[in-house]
Design a protein around this motif. Sequence first.
Motif, short mmCIF file in Angstrom:
data_model
loop_
_atom_site.label_atom_id
_atom_site.label_comp_id
_atom_site.label_asym_id
_atom_site.label_seq_id
_atom_site.Cartn_x
_atom_site.Cartn_y
_atom_site.Cartn_z
N ALA A 79 0.74 -1.14 0.18
CA ALA A 79 -0.04 0.17 0.07
C ALA A 79 0.82 1.20 -0.13
CB ALA A 79 -0.96 -0.11 1.48
N GLN A 80 1.75 1.22 0.88
CA GLN A 80 2.70 2.35 0.83
C GLN A 80 3.51 2.67 -0.57
OE1 GLN A 80 5.28 1.06 4.04
NE2 GLN A 80 4.88 3.07 5.33
N ILE A 81 4.07 1.55 -1.08
CA ILE A 81 4.57 1.61 -2.64
C ILE A 81 3.48 1.95 -3.52
CG2 ILE A 81 5.35 0.33 -4.70
CD1 ILE A 81 7.00 -1.28 -2.44
N ALA A 82 2.11 1.61 -3.54
CA ALA A 82 0.94 2.17 -4.37
C ALA A 82 0.89 3.31 -4.18
CB ALA A 82 0.01 1.24 -4.13
N GLU A 83 1.00 4.03 -2.88
CA GLU A 83 0.69 5.39 -2.53
C GLU A 83 1.79 6.33 -3.09
OE1 GLU A 83 1.08 8.17 1.40
OE2 GLU A 83 -0.02 6.37 1.62
N ILE A 84 3.01 5.76 -3.37
CA ILE A 84 4.02 6.59 -3.80
C ILE A 84 4.02 6.69 -5.40
CG2 ILE A 84 6.59 6.48 -4.61
CD1 ILE A 84 7.07 5.31 -1.70
N ASP A 85 3.46 5.48 -6.05
CA ASP A 85 3.09 5.29 -7.52
C ASP A 85 2.01 6.21 -7.87
OD1 ASP A 85 5.20 3.23 -7.84
OD2 ASP A 85 3.58 1.79 -7.90
N SER A 134 0.97 9.16 -6.12
CA SER A 134 1.41 10.46 -6.02
C SER A 134 2.15 10.92 -7.20
CB SER A 134 2.24 10.50 -4.69
OG SER A 134 2.83 11.67 -4.74
N TYR A 135 3.30 10.16 -7.70
CA TYR A 135 3.91 10.45 -8.76
C TYR A 135 3.53 10.54 -9.88
CZ TYR A 135 8.17 11.36 -5.99
OH TYR A 135 9.00 11.96 -5.24
N TRP A 153 10.83 9.22 -8.20
CA TRP A 153 9.83 8.29 -8.04
C TRP A 153 10.58 6.94 -7.71
CZ3 TRP A 153 5.75 7.14 -12.52
CH2 TRP A 153 4.97 6.17 -11.94
N GLU A 154 11.45 6.48 -8.37
CA GLU A 154 12.31 5.07 -8.31
C GLU A 154 13.32 5.38 -7.25
OE1 GLU A 154 11.55 2.20 -9.79
OE2 GLU A 154 10.02 3.37 -10.84
N GLU A 155 13.95 6.50 -6.98
CA GLU A 155 14.63 6.62 -5.68
C GLU A 155 13.88 6.42 -4.58
OE1 GLU A 155 16.71 10.33 -5.97
OE2 GLU A 155 17.85 9.59 -7.63
N LYS A 156 12.68 7.03 -4.43
CA LYS A 156 11.68 6.87 -3.36
C LYS A 156 11.28 5.51 -2.91
CE LYS A 156 8.64 9.83 -0.77
NZ LYS A 156 9.35 10.55 0.04
N ARG A 194 11.77 0.32 -0.02
CA ARG A 194 12.04 -1.05 -0.20
C ARG A 194 13.25 -1.29 0.78
NH1 ARG A 194 11.31 -0.72 -6.24
NH2 ARG A 194 9.22 -1.31 -6.51
N ALA A 195 14.37 -0.66 0.50
CA ALA A 195 15.51 -0.81 1.64
C ALA A 195 15.05 -0.78 3.03
CB ALA A 195 16.51 0.24 1.10
N SER A 196 14.43 -0.01 3.42
CA SER A 196 13.91 0.29 4.74
C SER A 196 13.17 -0.96 5.19
CB SER A 196 13.19 1.66 4.98
OG SER A 196 11.80 1.40 4.42
#
Length: 104
Positions: free
Chosen positions: A27-33, A35-36, A81-84, A89-91
Amino acid sequence: MKSAYELAMERLEKKAPTVKLSDAQKAQIAEIDSSYKARIAEKELFLQGQIREANASGKFQELEELEKQLAMEIRRLQQDWEEKKEKLRASFGAEGEAPSKKSP
């Protein structure tokens, strides 16, 4: 007997194991997607309007500059977008759980 594809996939899995994401992490990744995608669409709408105006008025130098600006803005937003997403993902891997939500 395993195919070359299956063997390659096994080697890849050993080198870089697949990370299983929880629903909250997805859901967090989808939220970033989301937004960008919205930011890119907003930038496209704004600059496309200016491009149409420049084209209609015959300002071809300005038209070219606006097209370059649009391409650069989209590229910059895609990189951000990719960096975020990579940081997020790293976290996930470092903490073992999803970090708190932060706006992009």
